[in-house]
Structure formats: structure tokens, C-alpha cells
Design a protein around this motif. Structure first.
Motif, PDB file in Angstrom:
ATOM      1  N   ASP A 152      -0.872   9.083  22.188  1.00 41.33           N
ATOM      2  CA  ASP A 152      -1.373   8.357  21.022  1.00 41.33           C
ATOM      3  C   ASP A 152      -1.869   9.328  19.949  1.00 41.33           C
ATOM      4  N   ALA A 153      -2.540  10.377  20.423  1.00 38.67           N
ATOM      5  CA  ALA A 153      -3.099  11.361  19.490  1.00 38.67           C
ATOM      6  C   ALA A 153      -1.983  12.049  18.710  1.00 38.67           C
ATOM      7  N   GLU A 154      -0.919  12.402  19.439  1.00 41.22           N
ATOM      8  CA  GLU A 154       0.216  13.082  18.802  1.00 41.22           C
ATOM      9  C   GLU A 154       0.846  12.177  17.737  1.00 41.22           C
ATOM     10  N   VAL A 155       1.031  10.918  18.084  1.00 36.80           N
ATOM     11  CA  VAL A 155       1.655   9.979  17.145  1.00 36.80           C
ATOM     12  C   VAL A 155       0.757   9.780  15.923  1.00 36.80           C
ATOM     13  N   ALA A 156      -0.540   9.617  16.163  1.00 33.09           N
ATOM     14  CA  ALA A 156      -1.487   9.435  15.049  1.00 33.09           C
ATOM     15  C   ALA A 156      -1.467  10.645  14.130  1.00 33.09           C
ATOM     16  N   ASN A 157      -1.365  11.813  14.755  1.00 31.72           N
ATOM     17  CA  ASN A 157      -1.294  13.070  14.028  1.00 31.72           C
ATOM     18  C   ASN A 157      -0.057  13.118  13.127  1.00 31.72           C
ATOM     19  N   LEU A 158       1.078  12.693  13.694  1.00 34.72           N
ATOM     20  CA  LEU A 158       2.339  12.709  12.947  1.00 34.72           C
ATOM     21  C   LEU A 158       2.284  11.740  11.769  1.00 34.72           C
ATOM     22  N   ILE A 159       1.728  10.555  12.012  1.00 30.88           N
ATOM     23  CA  ILE A 159       1.636   9.577  10.920  1.00 30.88           C
ATOM     24  C   ILE A 159       0.726  10.121   9.816  1.00 30.88           C
ATOM     25  N   ALA A 160      -0.365  10.768  10.242  1.00 26.84           N
ATOM     26  CA  ALA A 160      -1.272  11.362   9.249  1.00 26.84           C
ATOM     27  C   ALA A 160      -0.546  12.429   8.434  1.00 26.84           C
ATOM     28  N   GLU A 161       0.286  13.216   9.128  1.00 29.54           N
ATOM     29  CA  GLU A 161       0.992  14.281   8.399  1.00 29.54           C
ATOM     30  C   GLU A 161       2.051  13.708   7.457  1.00 29.54           C
ATOM     31  N   LEU A 162       2.718  12.636   7.901  1.00 27.60           N
ATOM     32  CA  LEU A 162       3.700  11.985   7.026  1.00 27.60           C
ATOM     33  C   LEU A 162       3.021  11.463   5.767  1.00 27.60           C
ATOM     34  N   GLN A 163       1.805  10.947   5.933  1.00 30.70           N
ATOM     35  CA  GLN A 163       1.053  10.471   4.771  1.00 30.70           C
ATOM     36  C   GLN A 163       0.714  11.621   3.847  1.00 30.70           C
ATOM     37  N   LYS A 164       0.302  12.743   4.458  1.00 32.98           N
ATOM     38  CA  LYS A 164      -0.041  13.910   3.646  1.00 32.98           C
ATOM     39  C   LYS A 164       1.184  14.431   2.907  1.00 32.98           C
ATOM     40  N   ARG A 165       2.323  14.306   3.541  1.00 33.65           N
ATOM     41  CA  ARG A 165       3.566  14.752   2.890  1.00 33.65           C
ATOM     42  C   ARG A 165       4.012  13.771   1.816  1.00 33.65           C
ATOM     43  N   GLY A 166       3.336  12.632   1.737  1.00 37.56           N
ATOM     44  CA  GLY A 166       3.692  11.624   0.738  1.00 37.56           C
ATOM     45  C   GLY A 166       4.931  10.830   1.116  1.00 37.56           C
ATOM     46  N   LYS A 167       5.373  10.906   2.394  1.00 34.88           N
ATOM     47  CA  LYS A 167       6.586  10.224   2.830  1.00 34.88           C
ATOM     48  C   LYS A 167       6.285   8.800   3.288  1.00 34.88           C
ATOM     49  N   VAL A 168       5.060   8.601   3.700  1.00 33.52           N
ATOM     50  CA  VAL A 168       4.668   7.313   4.251  1.00 33.52           C
ATOM     51  C   VAL A 168       3.368   6.896   3.572  1.00 33.52           C
ATOM     52  N   ILE A 169       3.317   5.638   3.175  1.00 33.51           N
ATOM     53  CA  ILE A 169       2.080   5.130   2.593  1.00 33.51           C
ATOM     54  C   ILE A 169       1.563   4.011   3.478  1.00 33.51           C
ATOM     55  N   VAL A 170       0.377   4.228   4.021  1.00 30.93           N
ATOM     56  CA  VAL A 170      -0.212   3.223   4.895  1.00 30.93           C
ATOM     57  C   VAL A 170      -1.269   2.472   4.111  1.00 30.93           C
ATOM     58  N   SER A 171      -1.106   1.151   4.043  1.00 25.04           N
ATOM     59  CA  SER A 171      -2.085   0.328   3.364  1.00 25.04           C
ATOM     60  C   SER A 171      -2.498  -0.762   4.339  1.00 25.04           C
ATOM     61  N   ASP A 172      -3.735  -0.671   4.805  1.00 24.36           N
ATOM     62  CA  ASP A 172      -4.215  -1.590   5.828  1.00 24.36           C
ATOM     63  C   ASP A 172      -3.309  -1.456   7.054  1.00 24.36           C
ATOM     64  N   THR A 173      -2.596  -2.509   7.438  1.00 22.30           N
ATOM     65  CA  THR A 173      -1.715  -2.401   8.609  1.00 22.30           C
ATOM     66  C   THR A 173      -0.256  -2.245   8.192  1.00 22.30           C
ATOM     67  N   ASN A 174       0.002  -2.172   6.878  1.00 24.61           N
ATOM     68  CA  ASN A 174       1.384  -2.124   6.396  1.00 24.61           C
ATOM     69  C   ASN A 174       1.818  -0.707   6.039  1.00 24.61           C
ATOM     70  N   VAL A 175       3.111  -0.454   6.202  1.00 27.03           N
ATOM     71  CA  VAL A 175       3.660   0.866   5.913  1.00 27.03           C
ATOM     72  C   VAL A 175       4.775   0.736   4.881  1.00 27.03           C
ATOM     73  N   THR A 176       4.756   1.603   3.884  1.00 28.59           N
ATOM     74  CA  THR A 176       5.897   1.726   2.990  1.00 28.59           C
ATOM     75  C   THR A 176       6.347   3.179   2.979  1.00 28.59           C
ATOM     76  N   TYR A 177       7.553   3.415   2.526  1.00 28.41           N
ATOM     77  CA  TYR A 177       8.170   4.744   2.669  1.00 28.41           C
ATOM     78  C   TYR A 177       8.606   5.295   1.330  1.00 28.41           C
ATOM     79  N   LYS A 178       8.498   6.614   1.235  1.00 28.62           N
ATOM     80  CA  LYS A 178       9.053   7.337   0.072  1.00 28.62           C
ATOM     81  C   LYS A 178       9.838   8.510   0.628  1.00 28.62           C
ATOM     82  N   LEU A 179      10.939   8.195   1.301  1.00 24.26           N
ATOM     83  CA  LEU A 179      11.687   9.255   2.000  1.00 24.26           C
ATOM     84  C   LEU A 179      12.752   9.878   1.134  1.00 24.26           C
ATOM     85  N   GLY A 180      12.952   9.345  -0.075  1.00 23.66           N
ATOM     86  CA  GLY A 180      13.938   9.935  -0.984  1.00 23.66           C
ATOM     87  C   GLY A 180      15.356   9.595  -0.611  1.00 23.66           C
TER      88      GLY A 180
END
Ligand SMILES: [Zn+2]
Length: 180
Positions: A152-180
Motif C-alpha cells: 500500500d505504501a509503495e502504491v501511495a508513494n507512486l500516486i503521490a509522485e505521479l501527482q508531483k509530476r503533474g500526470k495525475v490530478i487527485v480531487s477528493d476521490t476522483n482522478v483525472t489525467y494529464k498524460l499527454g
């Protein structure tokens, strides 16, 4: 008066214990390697100063889970708050001493979990998970399939990094993507 944090920061040369970036006191916090909740002491031998964001991520995980998070970064630890949108430039190697180029297969074998997840999501197109919970289980399954660490920690870490990369936007429980 010198606080515990001051002392740890001084001993670490003013750098985060994990990512080794210069760490202003305002962004630093004391991480108990063995969490207080697990019986860890306040002794310097059990404490390090690190970026608040990473401390928050490590929280009261077991020392095993923490080591896994650290090891998963393969020696290139970037604390969650310090992830820059640009990837680090590749190290320069002079042509005379350059090793033979790895084959594409070798490159794939060495790809990091984060790149793996990012390219998988990109491939999914319109069928990308729309909920954080679905995204979490999707990433978990992918990592498992690739025989990479999938706690779980690894997955949470990856999602956090995707957000930092600006590839994933998490809003509440919803996810949107900017993968180009
Ligand atoms: Zn750090």
C-alpha cells in the motif's frame, strides 16, 4: 535553546537524511526510524531530520515498510515535496569510457515502477481509472504482475509522485489525467 531537530539537522550538515537536499528548519521534521507507536525512543540513534512530506509518508509504518520505500527509490531518493517536474539530466559519460548502449530489453528491465505505471496509464486511454480506489488497485495489480514491490505504501508513494509530476490530478476521490 537547541532543539532535538536543530541537533539532528546540524549532525546531518543541514541536509535531509533521505534525499540529502538542503533542508530549512521550517520544512524539517524529526522522523523516528522505529516509530514511537512501535516503541521507538527519542534518542538520536533512532531519530533523523527529514523533509516533512516524507516523514508524513513514513509515519508509523514498520521499519521494514520504511526500508522498502527507501530501497524502491534505487538510490535516487526524492522526498515527496521536492519532486521537480523535470527529470534529472542523465549523468554525462565521456564517449571514450562509455559502456556499450544497453539493448532495449535491458532498458525495459531497468525501468522504474513509476515509469511503468505512467506508461501503462497512458496506454489505457479512455479506460483509465476514475477513482483513487480503482487507480490504487490497478497500480497494485500492475506492480504485482511485473513482480515489483506492491505494498500500500509503495502504491501511495507512486500516486503521490505521479501527482508531483503533474500526470495525475487527485480531487477528493476522483482522478483525472494529464498524460499527454
Ligand atoms: Zn528529503
Amino acid at each position: 535553546m537547541t532543539t532535538h531537530l536543530d541537533r539532528l539537522l546540524f549532525a546531518q550538515g543541514g541536509q535531509c537524511f533521505f534525499c540529502r537536499k538542503p533542508l530549512p528548519k521550517a520544512e524539517a521534521s524529526v522522523e523516528h526510524l522505529v516509530a514511537s507507536a512501535n516503541g521507538g525512543t527519542n534518542d538520536d540513534g533512532n531519530c533523523v531530520a527529514c523533509c516533512k512530506a516524507l516523514n508524513h509518508l513514513l509515519a508509523s509504518k514498520s521499519i521494514k515498510d520504511k526500508m522498502q520505500i527507501v530501497l524502491n527509490q534505487r538510490g535516487h531518493i526524492v522526498c515527496p515535496d521536492n519532486v521537480s517536474p523535470q527529470p534529472n539530466p542523465a549523468p554525462t559519460v565521456s564517449p571514450a569510457t562509455a559502456a556499450p548502449k544497453p539493448t532495449p530489453a535491458a532498458v525495459n528491465g531497468a525501468s522504474t515502477a513509476i515509469d511503468l505505471v505512467q506508461s501503462d496509464l497512458k496506454k489505457r486511454g479512455a479506460s483509465r481509472p476514475r477513482k483513487v480506489s480503482t487507480l490504487t488497485s490497478t497500480i497494485k495489480a500492475l506492480l504485482k504482475q511485473q513482480q515489483k514491490p506492491n505494498s500500500d505504501a509503495e502504491v501511495a508513494n507512486l500516486i503521490a509522485e505521479l501527482q508531483k509530476r503533474g500526470k495525475v490530478i487527485v480531487s477528493d476521490t476522483n482522478v483525472t489525467y494529464k498524460l499527454g
